[in-house]
Design a protein around this motif. Structure first.
Motif, short mmCIF file in Angstrom:
data_model
loop_
_atom_site.label_atom_id
_atom_site.label_comp_id
_atom_site.label_asym_id
_atom_site.label_seq_id
_atom_site.Cartn_x
_atom_site.Cartn_y
_atom_site.Cartn_z
N LEU A 7 0.83 -1.20 0.00
CA LEU A 7 0.00 0.00 0.00
C LEU A 7 0.87 1.26 0.00
O LEU A 7 0.39 2.33 0.34
N VAL A 10 -0.26 4.88 -1.32
CA VAL A 10 -1.71 4.87 -1.49
C VAL A 10 -2.36 5.75 -0.43
O VAL A 10 -2.01 5.68 0.75
N CYS A 12 -5.27 6.09 1.84
CA CYS A 12 -6.24 5.13 2.38
C CYS A 12 -7.50 5.79 2.93
O CYS A 12 -8.28 5.12 3.63
N ALA A 30 2.25 4.33 3.24
CA ALA A 30 0.84 4.60 2.97
C ALA A 30 0.42 5.90 3.66
O ALA A 30 0.92 6.23 4.73
#
Length: 281
Positions: A7, A10, A12, A30
């Motif tokens: 991740l 990314v 989230c 992340a």
């Protein structure tokens, strides 16, 4: 089951994962990880069963959900069994330092704990709270005094999540108090003092002062009888849980009871607190 491997990079904030394998997922890098939605049966990695060697058979790794970053971090520090691939474990063990630090691991666990709490999954967040506190205690940036308190909290109750540790500590406390009381805390039961006097002829006033005999220990071969051990065990249990008092003890026995009266309720409270953290909704 779909496998998520990374991740990194990314956002989230509006991401939700449902029934995925996260055992090899990299979370470092992340953004807004605390807003990640984890639903269904999301699978994380587990620690190895044994620490290796004769010591590992006595003290095992605590069963919890761990991140791939922790597995690599511990393999870099020479811990065996965290990475299943022997080739990958060999490459990691040759690194001078892991990819992420203890502070970063504590932050990752903290974010995932918050993500579970946002989903009203407090028992599921317990494993990530354990990892957060574990790396917070081991982080070099943590002050030494705070680090000592955290390690003591870990040893006594697993950061308030391991009730058996607190109960085991309570059993050890009672056993140690029993041994100390039987060996050095219970005085010898000497003969009762009796004072005889007669009034002078013609009457008068008589003043009698009876001194309390000093508490003395019996001979070494007489200290470990069944009656003394049983009495010491009853006093130790009373001091820990029931506040039984009124026993004549030596100075060593008095201080042993004082320490037991303080440490016993603390360990009982930690055990209850650990059970509560595991079953609360």
């Amino acid at each position: 089951m779909p496998v998520v491997v990374s991740l990194r990079g990314v956002d989230c904030t509006h991401l939700a994962l449902n029934d995925v394998d996260l055992s090899s997922c990299r979370f470092a890098g992340a953004m807004n990880l605390a807003s990640l939605g984890l639903q269904g049966q999301c699978v994380f990695a587990r620690p190895p069963r044994s620490r290796g060697g004769w010591f590992g058979r006595l003290v095992r790794w605590s069963r919890r959900r761990v991140l791939a970053e922790e597995r690599e971090w511990r393999t870099t520090r020479g811990c065996d069994g965290w990475v299943q691939d022997p080739r990958g474990a060999h490459l990691l063990s040759r690194l001078k330092r892991p990819e992420v630090s203890a502070e970063q691991l504590a932050d990752l666990y903290r974010s995932l704990r918050r993500a579970h709490e946002e989903n009203a999954d407090r028992p599921g967040a317990a494993d990530f709270y354990y990892g957060e506190m574990l790396f917070r205690a081991g982080a070099p940036s943590t002050p030494p005094a705070e680090r000592a308190i955290l390690w003591a909290y870990w040893a006594l109750s697993g950061f308030g999540l391991r009730a058996l540790r607190a109960l085991a500590g309570l059993a050890v406390l009672v056993a140690v108090a029993t041994v100390v009381l039987a060996g050095w805390g219970l005085p010898d039961q000497g003969p009762e003092r009796r004072v005889e006097f007669s009034l002078p002829s013609g009457g008068g006033e008589v003043t009698a002062e009876i001194g309390k005999p000093p508490a003395e220990l019996p001979d070494a071969e007489e200290r470990w009888t069944g009656d003394r051990v049983e009495k010491a065990a009853r006093i130790a249990l009373g001091a820990v849980a029931f506040r039984d008092g009124g026993k004549e003890l030596t100075d060593v026995g008095t201080w042993t009871v004082v320490v037991s009266r303080f440490a016993g309720p603390v360990l009982l409270a930690l055990a209850v607190f650990a059970v509560r953290n595991r079953v609360k909704r």
